[in-house]
Structure formats: structure tokens, C-alpha cells
Write a protein that holds these residues in place. Sequence first.
Motif, mmCIF file in Angstrom:
data_model
loop_
_atom_site.group_PDB
_atom_site.id
_atom_site.type_symbol
_atom_site.label_atom_id
_atom_site.label_comp_id
_atom_site.label_asym_id
_atom_site.label_seq_id
_atom_site.Cartn_x
_atom_site.Cartn_y
_atom_site.Cartn_z
ATOM 1 N N LYS A 75 0.793 -1.228 0.000
ATOM 2 C CA LYS A 75 0.000 0.000 0.000
ATOM 3 C C LYS A 75 0.829 1.284 0.000
ATOM 4 N N LYS A 76 2.104 1.182 0.372
ATOM 5 C CA LYS A 76 2.918 2.389 0.474
ATOM 6 C C LYS A 76 4.283 2.206 -0.197
ATOM 7 N N PHE A 77 4.288 1.526 -1.337
ATOM 8 C CA PHE A 77 5.558 1.235 -2.002
ATOM 9 C C PHE A 77 6.347 2.495 -2.368
ATOM 10 N N PRO A 78 5.699 3.565 -2.854
ATOM 11 C CA PRO A 78 6.487 4.783 -3.156
ATOM 12 C C PRO A 78 7.293 5.280 -1.956
ATOM 13 N N LYS A 79 6.729 5.174 -0.762
ATOM 14 C CA LYS A 79 7.454 5.602 0.437
ATOM 15 C C LYS A 79 8.616 4.648 0.743
ATOM 16 N N VAL A 80 8.405 3.342 0.510
ATOM 17 C CA VAL A 80 9.485 2.369 0.683
ATOM 18 C C VAL A 80 10.630 2.693 -0.280
ATOM 19 N N LYS A 81 10.287 2.976 -1.517
ATOM 20 C CA LYS A 81 11.301 3.304 -2.526
ATOM 21 C C LYS A 81 12.061 4.568 -2.148
ATOM 22 N N GLU A 82 11.346 5.559 -1.666
ATOM 23 C CA GLU A 82 11.985 6.814 -1.247
ATOM 24 C C GLU A 82 12.989 6.566 -0.127
ATOM 25 N N CYS A 84 14.502 3.709 0.571
ATOM 26 C CA CYS A 84 15.631 2.928 0.046
ATOM 27 C C CYS A 84 16.623 3.846 -0.663
ATOM 28 N N ARG A 85 16.115 4.829 -1.374
ATOM 29 C CA ARG A 85 16.989 5.763 -2.090
ATOM 30 C C ARG A 85 17.812 6.616 -1.127
ATOM 31 N N LYS A 86 17.268 6.886 0.046
ATOM 32 C CA LYS A 86 18.027 7.649 1.051
ATOM 33 C C LYS A 86 19.109 6.801 1.699
ATOM 34 N N GLY A 87 18.981 5.486 1.584
ATOM 35 C CA GLY A 87 19.925 4.572 2.206
ATOM 36 C C GLY A 87 19.303 3.877 3.403
ATOM 37 N N ILE A 88 19.431 2.556 3.451
ATOM 38 C CA ILE A 88 18.880 1.776 4.554
ATOM 39 C C ILE A 88 19.862 1.807 5.719
ATOM 40 N N PRO A 89 19.422 2.090 6.933
ATOM 41 C CA PRO A 89 20.334 2.060 8.090
ATOM 42 C C PRO A 89 21.035 0.713 8.194
ATOM 43 N N SER A 90 22.311 0.742 8.486
ATOM 44 C CA SER A 90 23.115 -0.484 8.457
ATOM 45 C C SER A 90 22.613 -1.549 9.418
ATOM 46 N N SER A 91 22.045 -1.133 10.550
ATOM 47 C CA SER A 91 21.601 -2.104 11.551
ATOM 48 C C SER A 91 20.426 -2.947 11.081
ATOM 49 N N VAL A 92 19.674 -2.480 10.094
ATOM 50 C CA VAL A 92 18.521 -3.239 9.592
ATOM 51 C C VAL A 92 18.688 -3.610 8.122
ATOM 52 N N ARG A 93 19.837 -3.323 7.545
ATOM 53 C CA ARG A 93 20.033 -3.529 6.100
ATOM 54 C C ARG A 93 19.844 -4.991 5.686
ATOM 55 N N GLY A 94 20.427 -5.900 6.444
ATOM 56 C CA GLY A 94 20.297 -7.315 6.094
ATOM 57 C C GLY A 94 18.850 -7.770 6.081
ATOM 58 N N ARG A 95 18.099 -7.410 7.102
ATOM 59 C CA ARG A 95 16.682 -7.779 7.155
ATOM 60 C C ARG A 95 15.894 -7.119 6.033
ATOM 61 N N ALA A 96 16.226 -5.859 5.733
ATOM 62 C CA ALA A 96 15.512 -5.140 4.681
ATOM 63 C C ALA A 96 15.749 -5.787 3.314
ATOM 64 N N GLN A 98 16.403 -8.853 2.698
ATOM 65 C CA GLN A 98 15.656 -10.112 2.650
ATOM 66 C C GLN A 98 14.165 -9.870 2.401
ATOM 67 N N LYS A 99 13.639 -8.833 3.017
ATOM 68 C CA LYS A 99 12.223 -8.510 2.812
ATOM 69 C C LYS A 99 11.978 -8.006 1.390
ATOM 70 N N LEU A 100 12.840 -7.104 0.933
ATOM 71 C CA LEU A 100 12.665 -6.526 -0.396
ATOM 72 C C LEU A 100 12.759 -7.585 -1.489
ATOM 73 N N SER A 101 13.693 -8.518 -1.334
ATOM 74 C CA SER A 101 13.896 -9.551 -2.358
ATOM 75 C C SER A 101 12.886 -10.678 -2.271
ATOM 76 N N CYS A 271 15.113 -2.863 -4.239
ATOM 77 C CA CYS A 271 13.772 -2.267 -4.302
ATOM 78 C C CYS A 271 13.279 -2.086 -5.732
ATOM 79 N N GLU A 272 14.168 -1.591 -6.618
ATOM 80 C CA GLU A 272 13.750 -1.195 -7.967
ATOM 81 C C GLU A 272 14.226 -2.115 -9.081
ATOM 82 N N GLY A 273 15.166 -2.998 -8.791
ATOM 83 C CA GLY A 273 15.587 -3.963 -9.787
ATOM 84 C C GLY A 273 16.713 -3.505 -10.697
ATOM 85 N N ILE A 274 16.824 -4.167 -11.845
ATOM 86 C CA ILE A 274 17.948 -4.011 -12.770
ATOM 87 C C ILE A 274 18.099 -2.579 -13.284
#
Length: 354
Positions: A75-82, A84-96, A98-101, A271-274
Motif C-alpha cells: 500500500k505504500k511502495f512509493p514511500k518504501v522506494k523513497e 531505500c533511495r536515502k539509504g537503509i540504516p546499516s543495523s537493519v540492512r540485512g533484514r531489509a 531479505q524482505k525486499l527480495s 527495491c527497484e531492480g535491474i
Amino acid sequence: MEFYEPSSVQLNGITRIDPDEYNPQTFGPAVDRYGFVGEHKQASASKQAVAVDVFRHRELKWVEMLQNWDKWITKKFPKVKERCRKGIPSSVRGRAWQKLSGSVNLMKKNGGLFESLLQSHSEWEKDISKDLSRTFPFHQMFCEPDGPGQKDLFNILKAYAIYDPRTGYCQAMAPVAAVLLMHMTAEEAFWCLVMICDKYIPGYYGPKLEAVQLDGAIFGGLLEKTLPHVAKHMRVHHVDPLMYMTEWFMCLLARNLPFATVLRVWDMFFCEGIKVLFRTTLTMMKLALTPRELAHCQGLFETNERLKHLPMSLMQEDSLIPMSLALKLSIKDLRREHEAQLSKRPKGKATGSR
């Protein structure tokens, strides 16, 4: 509720240091904030700085997103993409990642399979073993022969070769698996690698690299449209895209950019692919091959050397990422070029998908 992971955690027997909290007085000056030993070319010299309170606020947002992932991604993919573009915090990057893929769901559906695969023998084991010491040899996780990092990397690559026998093993998989292993357990990294190979870059590691060849042609077509002066230089000196972009794409830029930039690119890629790879590499060409630089590249050799030894000062995240995001390249543009290049190929060649 746990808001963020500790700055230093043990994973598979190796200490992972949160790069956003790295302090050389605590962890020693020999290892940089990403685990590279010494003055390595992939060290970050970015001037980009985020205030601690801003960073923690971003971190809390990501924790909330990950806890309510289905709602956010549907429901809020544009916000997720935004974000991701700012950079995922390192402490949650691995989990993110896995969720994104979607690898976290794939792992749940195949509980125990990774360990089961490791019980079998693979004809690729000798080749994999030879490449372990060449994969990030200056990184603390992988510089020790037969250390836990190399053992985990071996297991991931061996398991994949057995999991997908038609593909088997390709040397370019190793740095991709290694970056994943820096952020998650071996089993999690394995399933994330499966998703990368199946969903993001299908056919890239096949015996004939036909999918890479097709994307090389697509890259050439996009270069003509976005940087015509560079494309003309390449035509005049017979510099085929496959000469320089093959490693970029097959290794997902893991060994070609400052590591802070690599991670930012991967955040967007998951998040956005190739499209992110095309957008980033075209921007790399723009920065590395300015009209002034092209005047010094008077042949095929000089041009390839320039792209082989990219100016790291220009590839830092605070310069490369904003420029790449400003590049007008939509998924429609990519599909249009895909179809155009596909129509030029002999029947029977790999088609790929976009």
C-alpha cells in the motif's frame, strides 16, 4: 520493543561492526568502518553526514516498516522506494534486503534445505575453493584462509551449485555472496543469492552469459540516447560495452565502487531492480568520461583503462547517487530498448525479461 540492533554483533563467529557507529579508537585503525583492512580502494571518502538523531529516526521508521512489511510493500511502495533511495540504516540492512527480495519467505518455505544441500558433493567444489582467497582479500571476513568467512562463503556457493545444477558456479557469484554474508547468516545469504539469480538477473551466470550479452546491447543503446558523445567515442575506437560492463553487472558493482556507494546502490537495486544498475553505470560513464577525459583516451586501451580504474573521488555516494537519481531512465525506457535489441538478435538467443 527492540528498536535497533547493537553496534557490534556476533554472526557466524565473526564480529560485525555497525559502520554508522564505527570508532577507530575502539575497533582499531587498521580496519575501516566496512571491514576493509588498510587503505583500500573501496574505502569511503564521502562527505555526506547524517546527524545522529536523524539517523536514529530513520532507523525507527525502518523497524516499524519491517514489522508491518506486507502493509508497506503493498500500500505504500512509493514511500518504501523513497526510503531505500536515502539509504537503509546499516543495523537493519540485512533484514531489509531479505524482505525486499522476498528471500525471507523462500527460506521459510524451504526450511532445512540449505543444510541438506551441504551434505551433497558438488563438481564445482575445487573451483569454488580456488576463488575464496580472491574474493575481497582485504576484508577482515575473508582474508583468513579457512577462516569462518571463507568457510561460509564456500558453503553458500557450493549449495547454490547443487541447488541450480544448470547454472552451477560462476566466479562472479562470489563477491555478490560475500556482500550478502557481511549482512546476514550463511543460510539467509544463500536464499538471498537465489532470489538475485532467479528474480533480478536471471541467466547472468549461465554457461554462455547470453543474458549479459543482451544487457550489454541494451546498455549500448541507452548510451547512445543518454551520452551520445561517449557513445560516438566508443564506436570510433571499437570499445564494445561487454569489455567494461560485464564485471560491473555480473558482480552488481560490488568490487568497482567505494563500499558506501555499493551499499547505497544495492539498497535501491533490491527495491527497484535491474534499472538501478543501468542508471548507476550510465552515470559512472558520465563522470569518468567527460569531454576532457575523452581527449586523453585516444584508443581502445586507454578508454578501457580509464573505466577499469575509475576515479574513486568521483564515485563517492554524495556525488554518484544524486546524479544517478537525476538521470531520466524509466522502466518503460528500459523495456523499449530491450525490445529493440531483442528484435536484432538471431532466433533462439536468450530473451531475458524486464
